[in-house]
Scaffold this motif. Structure first.
Motif, PDB file in Angstrom:
ATOM      1  N   GLN A 190      12.398   3.182   3.903  1.00 35.12           N
ATOM      2  CA  GLN A 190      12.046   4.378   4.694  1.00 35.12           C
ATOM      3  C   GLN A 190      12.657   4.143   6.318  1.00 35.12           C
ATOM      4  O   GLN A 190      13.068   4.084   6.841  1.00 35.12           O
ATOM      5  CB  GLN A 190      12.627   5.423   4.255  1.00 35.12           C
ATOM      6  N   ALA A 191      10.709   3.528   6.527  1.00 34.26           N
ATOM      7  CA  ALA A 191      10.012   3.144   8.047  1.00 34.26           C
ATOM      8  C   ALA A 191      10.921   2.332   8.119  1.00 34.26           C
ATOM      9  O   ALA A 191      10.576   2.762   9.115  1.00 34.26           O
ATOM     10  CB  ALA A 191       8.478   3.459   7.162  1.00 34.26           C
ATOM     11  N   VAL A 192      10.867   1.082   7.549  1.00 33.00           N
ATOM     12  CA  VAL A 192      11.306   0.106   8.426  1.00 33.00           C
ATOM     13  C   VAL A 192      12.682   0.466   8.659  1.00 33.00           C
ATOM     14  O   VAL A 192      13.307  -0.745  10.159  1.00 33.00           O
ATOM     15  CB  VAL A 192      11.297  -1.015   7.582  1.00 33.00           C
ATOM     16  N   LYS A 193      13.517   1.110   7.773  1.00 35.57           N
ATOM     17  CA  LYS A 193      14.797   1.518   8.443  1.00 35.57           C
ATOM     18  C   LYS A 193      14.886   2.686   9.477  1.00 35.57           C
ATOM     19  O   LYS A 193      16.030   2.163   9.900  1.00 35.57           O
ATOM     20  CB  LYS A 193      16.048   2.033   7.775  1.00 35.57           C
ATOM     21  N   VAL A 196       9.744  -7.925  15.938  1.00 37.41           N
ATOM     22  CA  VAL A 196       9.213  -8.521  14.796  1.00 37.41           C
ATOM     23  C   VAL A 196       9.667  -6.571  13.878  1.00 37.41           C
ATOM     24  O   VAL A 196      10.356  -6.680  12.447  1.00 37.41           O
ATOM     25  CB  VAL A 196       8.053  -8.355  13.961  1.00 37.41           C
ATOM     26  N   LEU A 197       9.584  -5.950  14.144  1.00 34.31           N
ATOM     27  CA  LEU A 197       9.296  -4.721  13.809  1.00 34.31           C
ATOM     28  C   LEU A 197      11.109  -3.691  13.055  1.00 34.31           C
ATOM     29  O   LEU A 197      11.686  -3.545  12.697  1.00 34.31           O
ATOM     30  CB  LEU A 197       8.813  -3.740  14.331  1.00 34.31           C
ATOM     31  N   SER A 198      11.674  -4.915  14.194  1.00 36.02           N
ATOM     32  CA  SER A 198      13.537  -4.290  13.977  1.00 36.02           C
ATOM     33  C   SER A 198      14.330  -5.586  13.383  1.00 36.02           C
ATOM     34  O   SER A 198      15.245  -4.764  13.051  1.00 36.02           O
ATOM     35  CB  SER A 198      13.619  -4.156  15.506  1.00 36.02           C
ATOM     36  N   HIS A 199      13.882  -6.440  12.443  1.00 35.68           N
ATOM     37  CA  HIS A 199      14.230  -7.332  11.799  1.00 35.68           C
ATOM     38  C   HIS A 199      13.335  -6.937  10.287  1.00 35.68           C
ATOM     39  O   HIS A 199      13.599  -7.701   9.491  1.00 35.68           O
ATOM     40  CB  HIS A 199      14.183  -8.687  12.079  1.00 35.68           C
ATOM     41  N   LEU A 200      12.286  -5.992  10.516  1.00 34.09           N
ATOM     42  CA  LEU A 200      11.758  -6.031   8.620  1.00 34.09           C
ATOM     43  C   LEU A 200      12.840  -5.492   7.556  1.00 34.09           C
ATOM     44  O   LEU A 200      12.804  -5.904   6.895  1.00 34.09           O
ATOM     45  CB  LEU A 200      10.776  -4.319   8.677  1.00 34.09           C
ATOM     46  N   ARG A 201      13.755  -4.349   8.250  1.00 33.99           N
ATOM     47  CA  ARG A 201      14.866  -4.419   6.558  1.00 33.99           C
ATOM     48  C   ARG A 201      15.195  -6.038   7.017  1.00 33.99           C
ATOM     49  O   ARG A 201      16.113  -5.142   5.783  1.00 33.99           O
ATOM     50  CB  ARG A 201      15.543  -3.476   7.733  1.00 33.99           C
ATOM     51  N   VAL A 244       0.990  -1.495  -0.131  1.00 33.62           N
ATOM     52  CA  VAL A 244       0.410  -0.429  -0.060  1.00 33.62           C
ATOM     53  C   VAL A 244       0.854   1.354   0.791  1.00 33.62           C
ATOM     54  O   VAL A 244       2.414   1.440   0.776  1.00 33.62           O
ATOM     55  CB  VAL A 244      -0.716  -0.095   1.548  1.00 33.62           C
ATOM     56  N   GLY A 245       0.503   2.127  -1.009  1.00 37.88           N
ATOM     57  CA  GLY A 245       1.823   3.018  -0.958  1.00 37.88           C
ATOM     58  C   GLY A 245       3.104   3.256  -1.771  1.00 37.88           C
ATOM     59  O   GLY A 245       2.886   2.445  -2.881  1.00 37.88           O
ATOM     60  N   SER A 246       4.277   3.686  -1.660  1.00 38.22           N
ATOM     61  CA  SER A 246       4.999   3.891  -1.744  1.00 38.22           C
ATOM     62  C   SER A 246       6.190   2.709  -1.274  1.00 38.22           C
ATOM     63  O   SER A 246       5.801   2.788  -0.401  1.00 38.22           O
ATOM     64  CB  SER A 246       5.920   5.148  -2.422  1.00 38.22           C
ATOM     65  N   LEU A 247       6.423   1.586  -1.700  1.00 35.20           N
ATOM     66  CA  LEU A 247       7.553   1.106  -1.428  1.00 35.20           C
ATOM     67  C   LEU A 247       8.547   1.976  -1.855  1.00 35.20           C
ATOM     68  O   LEU A 247       9.067   1.365  -0.065  1.00 35.20           O
ATOM     69  CB  LEU A 247       8.358   0.019  -2.802  1.00 35.20           C
ATOM     70  N   GLU A 248       9.222   2.948  -1.677  1.00 39.00           N
ATOM     71  CA  GLU A 248      10.669   3.547  -1.354  1.00 39.00           C
ATOM     72  C   GLU A 248      10.204   3.571   0.369  1.00 39.00           C
ATOM     73  O   GLU A 248      10.972   3.942   1.558  1.00 39.00           O
ATOM     74  CB  GLU A 248      10.965   4.353  -2.197  1.00 39.00           C
ATOM     75  N   SER A 249       8.695   4.655   0.694  1.00 39.21           N
ATOM     76  CA  SER A 249       8.510   4.852   1.616  1.00 39.21           C
ATOM     77  C   SER A 249       8.712   3.881   3.019  1.00 39.21           C
ATOM     78  O   SER A 249       9.183   4.168   4.064  1.00 39.21           O
ATOM     79  CB  SER A 249       7.286   6.116   1.898  1.00 39.21           C
ATOM     80  N   TYR A 250       7.946   2.920   2.313  1.00 35.70           N
ATOM     81  CA  TYR A 250       8.232   1.540   3.315  1.00 35.70           C
ATOM     82  C   TYR A 250       9.324   1.024   3.880  1.00 35.70           C
ATOM     83  O   TYR A 250       9.792   0.991   5.070  1.00 35.70           O
ATOM     84  CB  TYR A 250       7.194   0.515   2.766  1.00 35.70           C
TER      85      TYR A 250
END
Length: 288
Positions: free
Chosen positions: A19-22, A52-57, A11-17
């Motif tokens: 950057q968000a997970v980083k 989970v959130l800390s390993h999304l990158r 959903v939305g911009s992959l680039e934004s995603y």
């Protein structure tokens, strides 16, 4: 794990995603251990979410390696996130390895299954050997050109398949490539690989962390196997540690002249003993 809500790359911009997970902080070993204990002992979903959130990158980095199969990058990341959540649920912090080392297998397994289910060029009835060929052929090719007869023979021998299967799979893979640069003027149609080829996470510290986790896991497994008697060790190796030519309970029963149920009992006892040995080693590493 269904109560955990994650950012959605579809959903939305992959680039934004990306950057968000980083932006999510990387956990220290102590923080990771504490969160994993809270999840395991108290079913703490807030702890699971933090893990989970800390390993999304990590999922993003792994998904990039499968860009050449012609499937949306966002979908690959989404499937990898499913594997990450499965890994978090199964992770035992007392084994002495970091979550990232344990999760890589689960992330790749989910992405592999997604590719095999959805890639238009792959047969539904793909054998184990063909799967291995499918996921290894790209890295084994020495050039971007068509494979020569000698290279085909060498790859076929290494992967245990027929030369004609190598040629057929190469044709499929070449037909499924995607453009490195965006095609046309409408760049919103997709996210071209050129936009995210730079891997900011491939830094020496992170690579050292990966290698350390792998080394700890290998040492733990080697010591756990060494604690078994010869028969138990052979049963575990032939049932769990071979990629090909694994033996069934009945085949091992015939080899040792006992019942299949007896082999199952030996296997269960050996696994329990190995788990205890690995946990003990983890406690020594963590000074617990």
């Amino acid at each position: 794990m269904t109560a955990i809500t994650l950012p959605n790359p579809t959903v939305g911009s992959l680039e934004s995603y990306i950057q968000a997970v980083k932006a999510f902080p990387v956990l220290s070993a102590e923080e990771e251990y504490d969160l994993a204990r809270r999840l395991r002992d108290h079913n703490d979903l807030d702890a699971a979410r933090a893990l989970v959130l800390s390993h999304l990158r990590v999922v993003v980095n792994i998904a990039r390696g499968y860009a050449g199969y012609g499937l949306p990058q966002a979908d690959l990341i989404q499937e990898g996130n499913v594997g990450l959540m499965k890994a978090v649920r199964r992770f035992d912090p007392d084994r002495g390895v970091r979550l990232v080392s344990f999760a890589i297998h689960w992330i790749k397994a989910e992405i592999h299954e997604f590719i095999l289910r959805n890639w238009r060029m792959v047969k539904i009835a793909t054998t184990k050997a063909q799967r291995k060929l499918f996921f290894n052929l790209r890295s084994m090719k020495q050039s971007l050109g068509t494979l020569g007869p000698r290279e085909v023979e060498a790859i076929a021998k290494d992967l245990g398949v027929k030369p004609e299967e190598v040629v057929e799979m190469e044709t499929r893979l070449d037909g499924g490539d995607v453009a490195l640069e965006p095609v046309g003027d409408d760049e919103e149609q997709g996210f071209a690989p050129i936009a995210y080829l730079t891997d900011a996470e491939a830094e020496p510290a992170r690579q050292l962390e990966y290698k350390e986790g792998e080394l700890l896991r290998e040492q733990g497994l080697t010591q756990a196997l060494a604690s078994l008697d010869e028969r138990s060790r052979r049963i575990i190796e032939t049932r769990w540690l071979r990629e090909d030519d694994t033996l069934t309970l009945h085949e091992l029963a015939a080899e040792y002249g006992v019942s299949a149920e007896r082999i199952r009992q030996i296997e269960a006892k050996a696994l329990q003993k190995m788990k205890a040995a690995i946990v003990a080693q983890g406690c020594e590493s963590a000074t617990c």
